[in-house]
Design a protein around this motif. Structure first.
Motif, PDB file in Angstrom:
ATOM      1  N   THR A 119      -4.470  -0.329  10.357  1.00 36.10           N
ATOM      2  CA  THR A 119      -5.303  -1.577   9.682  1.00 36.10           C
ATOM      3  C   THR A 119      -5.357  -1.376   8.381  1.00 36.10           C
ATOM      4  OG1 THR A 119      -6.851  -1.386  11.798  1.00 36.10           O
ATOM      5  CG2 THR A 119      -7.769  -2.383   9.760  1.00 36.10           C
ATOM      6  N   ALA A 120      -5.517  -0.227   7.691  1.00 36.16           N
ATOM      7  CA  ALA A 120      -5.513  -0.058   6.128  1.00 36.16           C
ATOM      8  C   ALA A 120      -4.312  -0.182   5.740  1.00 36.16           C
ATOM      9  CB  ALA A 120      -5.829   1.423   5.856  1.00 36.16           C
ATOM     10  N   GLY A 121      -3.050   0.116   6.313  1.00 41.51           N
ATOM     11  CA  GLY A 121      -1.635  -0.202   5.809  1.00 41.51           C
ATOM     12  C   GLY A 121      -1.407   0.423   4.447  1.00 41.51           C
ATOM     13  N   ASN A 122      -2.055   1.673   4.154  1.00 41.76           N
ATOM     14  CA  ASN A 122      -1.858   2.137   2.874  1.00 41.76           C
ATOM     15  C   ASN A 122      -1.858   3.706   3.053  1.00 41.76           C
ATOM     16  OD1 ASN A 122      -4.494   2.482   3.182  1.00 41.76           O
ATOM     17  ND2 ASN A 122      -5.307   1.768   1.166  1.00 41.76           N
ATOM     18  N   VAL A 123      -1.558   4.052   3.967  1.00 44.63           N
ATOM     19  CA  VAL A 123      -1.836   5.813   4.344  1.00 44.63           C
ATOM     20  C   VAL A 123      -0.501   6.229   4.286  1.00 44.63           C
ATOM     21  CG1 VAL A 123      -2.648   7.449   5.930  1.00 44.63           C
ATOM     22  CG2 VAL A 123      -3.954   5.401   5.750  1.00 44.63           C
ATOM     23  N   VAL A 124      -0.371   7.357   3.570  1.00 44.57           N
ATOM     24  CA  VAL A 124       0.751   8.032   3.423  1.00 44.57           C
ATOM     25  C   VAL A 124       0.502   9.461   3.899  1.00 44.57           C
ATOM     26  CG1 VAL A 124       2.847   9.106   1.853  1.00 44.57           C
ATOM     27  CG2 VAL A 124       1.642   6.787   1.381  1.00 44.57           C
ATOM     28  N   LEU A 125       1.339  10.166   4.714  1.00 43.68           N
ATOM     29  CA  LEU A 125       1.361  11.422   5.335  1.00 43.68           C
ATOM     30  C   LEU A 125       2.346  12.272   5.193  1.00 43.68           C
ATOM     31  CD1 LEU A 125       0.785  10.308   9.240  1.00 43.68           C
ATOM     32  CD2 LEU A 125      -1.042  10.642   7.484  1.00 43.68           C
ATOM     33  N   VAL A 126       1.714  13.427   4.978  1.00 40.24           N
ATOM     34  CA  VAL A 126       2.779  14.846   4.368  1.00 40.24           C
ATOM     35  C   VAL A 126       3.441  15.256   5.756  1.00 40.24           C
ATOM     36  CG1 VAL A 126       1.002  16.516   4.672  1.00 40.24           C
ATOM     37  CG2 VAL A 126       2.910  16.796   3.099  1.00 40.24           C
ATOM     38  N   LEU A 194       6.739  13.837  -1.680  1.00 39.85           N
ATOM     39  CA  LEU A 194       5.407  13.327  -1.487  1.00 39.85           C
ATOM     40  C   LEU A 194       5.076  12.347  -2.931  1.00 39.85           C
ATOM     41  CD1 LEU A 194       3.054  12.210   0.539  1.00 39.85           C
ATOM     42  CD2 LEU A 194       1.913  14.217  -0.437  1.00 39.85           C
ATOM     43  N   PRO A 195       5.179  12.939  -4.127  1.00 36.70           N
ATOM     44  CA  PRO A 195       4.856  12.209  -5.244  1.00 36.70           C
ATOM     45  C   PRO A 195       5.611  11.161  -5.378  1.00 36.70           C
ATOM     46  CG  PRO A 195       4.605  14.634  -5.598  1.00 36.70           C
ATOM     47  CD  PRO A 195       5.458  14.419  -4.318  1.00 36.70           C
ATOM     48  N   THR A 196       6.996  11.220  -5.297  1.00 35.31           N
ATOM     49  CA  THR A 196       7.507  10.067  -5.502  1.00 35.31           C
ATOM     50  C   THR A 196       7.796   9.002  -4.359  1.00 35.31           C
ATOM     51  OG1 THR A 196       9.596  11.733  -5.986  1.00 35.31           O
ATOM     52  CG2 THR A 196      10.234   9.743  -5.353  1.00 35.31           C
ATOM     53  N   VAL A 197       7.376   9.209  -3.448  1.00 32.33           N
ATOM     54  CA  VAL A 197       7.113   8.095  -2.204  1.00 32.33           C
ATOM     55  C   VAL A 197       5.561   7.217  -2.609  1.00 32.33           C
ATOM     56  CG1 VAL A 197       6.386   7.664   0.073  1.00 32.33           C
ATOM     57  CG2 VAL A 197       8.196   9.383  -0.237  1.00 32.33           C
ATOM     58  N   VAL A 198       4.702   8.240  -3.141  1.00 36.70           N
ATOM     59  CA  VAL A 198       3.464   7.447  -3.243  1.00 36.70           C
ATOM     60  C   VAL A 198       3.431   6.817  -4.689  1.00 36.70           C
ATOM     61  CG1 VAL A 198       1.159   7.942  -4.149  1.00 36.70           C
ATOM     62  CG2 VAL A 198       2.060   9.425  -2.269  1.00 36.70           C
ATOM     63  N   GLU A 229       9.375  -8.673   0.463  1.00 38.07           N
ATOM     64  CA  GLU A 229       8.771  -8.740   1.856  1.00 38.07           C
ATOM     65  C   GLU A 229       9.715  -7.758   2.753  1.00 38.07           C
ATOM     66  OE1 GLU A 229       9.500 -11.216   0.005  1.00 38.07           O
ATOM     67  OE2 GLU A 229       7.509 -11.930  -0.359  1.00 38.07           O
ATOM     68  N   ASP A 230      10.948  -7.261   2.366  1.00 33.48           N
ATOM     69  CA  ASP A 230      11.885  -6.568   3.319  1.00 33.48           C
ATOM     70  C   ASP A 230      11.661  -5.153   2.731  1.00 33.48           C
ATOM     71  OD1 ASP A 230      12.411  -8.761   4.774  1.00 33.48           O
ATOM     72  OD2 ASP A 230      14.271  -9.228   3.550  1.00 33.48           O
ATOM     73  N   ALA A 231      10.810  -4.683   1.790  1.00 35.35           N
ATOM     74  CA  ALA A 231      10.874  -3.287   1.080  1.00 35.35           C
ATOM     75  C   ALA A 231       9.718  -2.665   1.692  1.00 35.35           C
ATOM     76  CB  ALA A 231      10.615  -3.806  -0.660  1.00 35.35           C
ATOM     77  N   SER A 232       9.256  -2.908   2.758  1.00 30.57           N
ATOM     78  CA  SER A 232       8.185  -2.039   3.688  1.00 30.57           C
ATOM     79  C   SER A 232       8.663  -0.737   3.961  1.00 30.57           C
ATOM     80  CB  SER A 232       7.626  -2.795   4.791  1.00 30.57           C
ATOM     81  OG  SER A 232       8.594  -3.011   5.628  1.00 30.57           O
ATOM     82  N   ASP A 233       9.740  -0.699   4.278  1.00 31.18           N
ATOM     83  CA  ASP A 233      10.290   0.678   4.737  1.00 31.18           C
ATOM     84  C   ASP A 233      10.788   1.304   3.482  1.00 31.18           C
ATOM     85  OD1 ASP A 233      11.780   2.886   5.573  1.00 31.18           O
ATOM     86  OD2 ASP A 233      12.602   1.868   7.142  1.00 31.18           O
ATOM     87  N   ILE A 234       9.674   2.188   3.038  1.00 31.92           N
ATOM     88  CA  ILE A 234       9.743   2.673   1.605  1.00 31.92           C
ATOM     89  C   ILE A 234      10.755   3.829   1.483  1.00 31.92           C
ATOM     90  CG2 ILE A 234       8.333   4.251   0.097  1.00 31.92           C
ATOM     91  CD1 ILE A 234       7.209   1.360   0.297  1.00 31.92           C
ATOM     92  N   GLU A 235      10.948   4.679   2.533  1.00 34.25           N
ATOM     93  CA  GLU A 235      12.179   5.754   2.473  1.00 34.25           C
ATOM     94  C   GLU A 235      13.402   4.910   2.167  1.00 34.25           C
ATOM     95  OE1 GLU A 235      13.726   9.361   4.853  1.00 34.25           O
ATOM     96  OE2 GLU A 235      11.802   8.703   5.478  1.00 34.25           O
ATOM     97  N   ASP A 236      13.790   4.106   2.966  1.00 38.07           N
ATOM     98  CA  ASP A 236      14.917   3.272   2.943  1.00 38.07           C
ATOM     99  C   ASP A 236      15.310   2.719   1.585  1.00 38.07           C
ATOM    100  OD1 ASP A 236      15.872   3.866   5.555  1.00 38.07           O
ATOM    101  OD2 ASP A 236      15.380   1.915   6.285  1.00 38.07           O
TER     102      ASP A 236
END
Length: 751
Positions: A119-126, A194-198, A229-236
């Motif tokens: 729901t939040a859509g903004n959570v990043v996990l380690v 993690l810092p880079t992804v965030v 709109e297609d950039a939701s896969d952050i790692e890719d």
């Protein structure tokens, strides 16, 4: 010129040592352990960015929620509620420094957490990497780190992993002290940390602006990237951007030029884009720019966020404003006992003296904040550092070359102080880290010690050269005294017992009249070399040289037999050397007369105003000269006084009687020093014995017996001078006997 080259060489050596040490692992270790530590502590704590916060799982929260301290035992529905609270408070990104890799004991809790995250859509996990620690050198930055070799990541619980916006590892080197972290983990598949992804998530609002700038430079580059709109896969997206920047050198430089030209973005957007570009263009390993001791980043206890209404007082003291912030959630102890229960802490430059270390979640927040502000600590470029260290070493060498010791020390400390001040300024203002330990604690002491040592050896060499130069003119004792007193003449005259030797070359005046000055000079130099060497070999000192005459002395504070023996040995050696000298072909002969006397004299520096000479003063000097003059009358070459040979049984001497010398009132008993007894010939022994009998007859006025003995000597030794001298006197007295007042003392009327 040699001195300049020596000190220039010192500067080159000091500079080169600084370069070598800086390139070595030891140099990096010293700079990290002491230099970086010192710079951070001199700078002190600074304000962390306002848009970064930490929600801490700590002892107060565990007590308030009636939960154990161990974070993995906390119910996940609690984390779901935290996400809802933070989302309602406007948090931009929520980062959990907690590993959700196993199912909860209550499945509904996992579902609630996943739902809240979705729901939040903004959570990043380690996530955690399986790794092993080994030492390695990173080629790009030449730094020493622990290498993490990926064998595979521990998979997060699929339900939760799928609900997160992104997940990434945050490995830290398990070293004595954490100073740095990875932006991209090249030896683990080049994965972003993690810092880079965030940061990439934080920069998504300006992603379209980035693509627009990229399209301006090269539309083909922009076509490779997905639309927003297609950039939701952050790692890719990160991998795609990483490949683009690695394969297109110079792209970042062109993008920054276009960014500075673009007028459509505000300063905040520009700053985010600059930080974004720096992540992909900078080093893969970054030094942490710590904001201060533990909890320097805005840290709010977990329970205060979960139940804000119950903590009004606490919120008033430190308002909980999460609007547009990146919030990191994880264990962060407020005290050392808490830390001992859950070991998720790291020793850093700001570890508290009470043992409280900075937690892993705060380090992650610090790393992200550094990337966001573009203020990671950046070591000065390698070549620049090497150039600075070499120039500092060279400069220190030149300073010590130009200035005296005291001035050089002051100037060197001023230079180092200015450099250290510059290093501090660069560190504090623009986060540039200059080498500090090597120049201040290695090069400066090395230059100081080296320069002082060089000057010491130079002064010692100059002193030795001075002693050698003065040694041609003065005795060693006087030279040492001059050197010790920096050239000042001291009147430390001394009353001593001494033997005094006077020499004179026969026919020198006539010879000097006939020869050219240059030729005469060469002859006399050779002649004096013959005289001086035996004196030196037998511990004597040449006191004076005038024309063809030499005065040498042997002096001690007591009437030592060795002193008189040395003087006699020197005289015999001189006589032998002169005999060899006179046999040299194509060279005038210089027969030499010598007189040796012994007694008390004043020895020291005699003179006044600006002229002094080392001389022996006393009656002994004048008497010695008169004894030498008697040789002309007796036809001898080596006369000594009775004071000299008393007690010396190893020499063969011929007694010659008492002589009243010119200007003297007391007669002197003279002897001819013939040779060593052991080397005496039968003729020499017979001559001395026979002459002793003749002398007694002469002294007893037995003129006939004396004449017979002298004639006998002259038959065997026709050229014997003393026999001729006494024979003339005997004949005179035989023809006209002296009166009753006569004595055997022979008076010498002239020199």
């Amino acid at each position: 010129m040699t001195r300049w080259l020596t000190h220039l060489f010192l500067g080159i050596v000091v500079g080169s040592v600084g370069v070598i040490v800086h390139l070595s692992p030891a140099g990096l270790w010293m700079e990290e352990k002491f230099g970086l530590y010192g710079l951070f502590h001199v700078r002190g704590a600074i304000t962390a960015p306002d848009n970064v916060a930490v929600v801490a799982i700590d002892q107060p929260s565990a007590s308030r929620l009636n939960l154990p301290m161990t974070p993995r035992l906390w119910p996940r529905d609690l984390h779901a509620r935290l996400i809802e609270q933070l989302t309602q408070a406007g948090a931009r990104t929520i980062v959990f420094d907690l590993i959700f890799d196993t199912p909860s004991t209550i499945a509904e809790h996992d579902e609630k957490l996943a739902f809240s995250m979705k729901t939040a859509g903004n959570v990043v996990l380690v996530e955690r990497l399986v790794y092993e620690d080994t030492a390695f050198f990173a080629g790009a930055s030449e730094q020493n780190y622990s290498r993490v070799v990926k064998e595979g990541s521990i998979q997060l619980l699929p339900l939760i992993a799928d609900a997160a916006q992104a997940h990434a590892p945050f490995p830290l080197p398990k070293m004595d002290r954490v100073n740095n972290y990875w932006v991209f983990k090249t030896d683990a598949g080049d994965i972003p940390t993690l810092p880079t992804v965030v940061l990439q998530i934080f920069a998504l609002p300006v992603y379209e602006d980035f693509v627009r700038l990229l399209r301006t430079i090269n539309p083909a580059y922009a076509a490779q990237l997905p639309i927003k709109e297609d950039a939701s896969d952050i790692e890719d997206l990160i991998f795609t951007l990483r490949d683009l920047f690695l394969n297109t050198p110079g792209l970042v430089r062109h993008l920054k030029i276009e960014l500075n030209r673009d007028a459509s973005m505000n300063s905040s957007q520009r700053n985010i884009l600059h930080a974004f570009l720096d992540v992909y263009s900078g080093d893969d390993i970054r030094y942490l720019n710590f904001y201060g001791p533990p909890r320097s980043i805005n840290t709010i206890p977990y329970h205060q966020v979960l139940y804000p209404d119950e903590n009004e007082v606490a919120r008033q003291s430190r308002p909980m404003n999460f609007e547009n912030k990146v919030v990191f959630v994880g264990f962060s102890a407020a005290t050392q006992p808490e830390q001992d229960i859950v070991r998720d802490d790291y020793h850093t430059v700001f570890s508290n003296p009470d043992g409280l270390y900075i937690s892993g979640v705060e380090i992650a927040a610090t790393a992200f904040a550094n990337l966001l502000e573009n203020k990671s600590i950046r070591p000065f470029p390698q070549m620049g550092s090497l150039g600075i260290l070499f120039l500092i070493g060279l400069g220190l060498g030149v300073i010590f070359m130009i200035l005296p010791n005291q001035g050089a020390v002051v100037a060197s400390f001023v230079l180092i102080f200015l450099y250290a001040g510059s290093a501090y300024y660069f560190f504090k203002e623009i986060s540039i880290w200059l080498p500090l330990i090597t120049p201040v604690f290695l090069q400066l002491p090395m230059a100081l010690f080296g320069a002082i040592s060089l000057k010491y050896f130079e002064e010692k060499l100059e002193s030795q050269q001075l002693k050698k130069a003065f040694g041609y003119f003065l005795p060693d004792r006087v030279v040492n005294d001059i050197v010790r007193n920096s050239g000042a003449m001291t009147l430390n005259n001394q009353l001593v017992y001494g033997a005094c030797l006077a020499t004179d070359a026969e026919s020198y005046t006539a010879l000097a009249e006939k020869m050219e000055p240059q030729q005469l000079g060469r002859l006399m130099n050779s002649y004096y070399a013959v005289l001086f060497d035996p004196v030196k070999q037998h511990n004597g000192t040449v006191s004076d040289v005038v024309g063809d005459a030499m005065l040498a002395i042997w002096a001690k504070t007591s009437a030592s037999t060795d002193l008189r023996k040395d003087a006699c040995l020197a005289c015999l050696d001189i006589a032998a050397a002169i005999e060899r000298f006179n046999l040299t072909a194509n060279q005038p002969r210089l027969p030499t007369r010598m007189g040796l006397h012994f007694g008390e004299m004043l020895l020291g520096n005699i003179g006044a105003l600006h002229h002094f000479e080392y001389r022996a003063v006393g009656d002994i000097v004048n008497t010695t000269s008169r004894i030498q003059g008697v040789n002309k009358y007796l036809g001898t070459h080596l006369l000594v006084s009775g004071e000299v040979i008393t007690g010396l049984d190893e020499f063969l001497v011929r007694p010659l009687g008492d002589f009243l010398l010119t200007g003297k009132s007391t007669p002197v008993n003279l002897f001819e020093l013939v040779t060593h007894k052991q080397s005496a010939s039968q003729l020499q022994l017979w001559l001395c014995d026979t002459f002793s009998c003749v002398l007694r007859a002469y002294q007893n006025q037995q003129w006939t017996e004396a004449c017979d003995g002298l004639n006998e000597i002259l038959n065997l030794v026709p050229g014997d001078g003393p026999s001729k001298f006494f024979l003339d006197n005997c004949k005179k007295y035989k023809l006209a006997p002296p009166d009753d007042t006569w004595n055997s003392i022979i008076c010498i009327e002239s020199k």
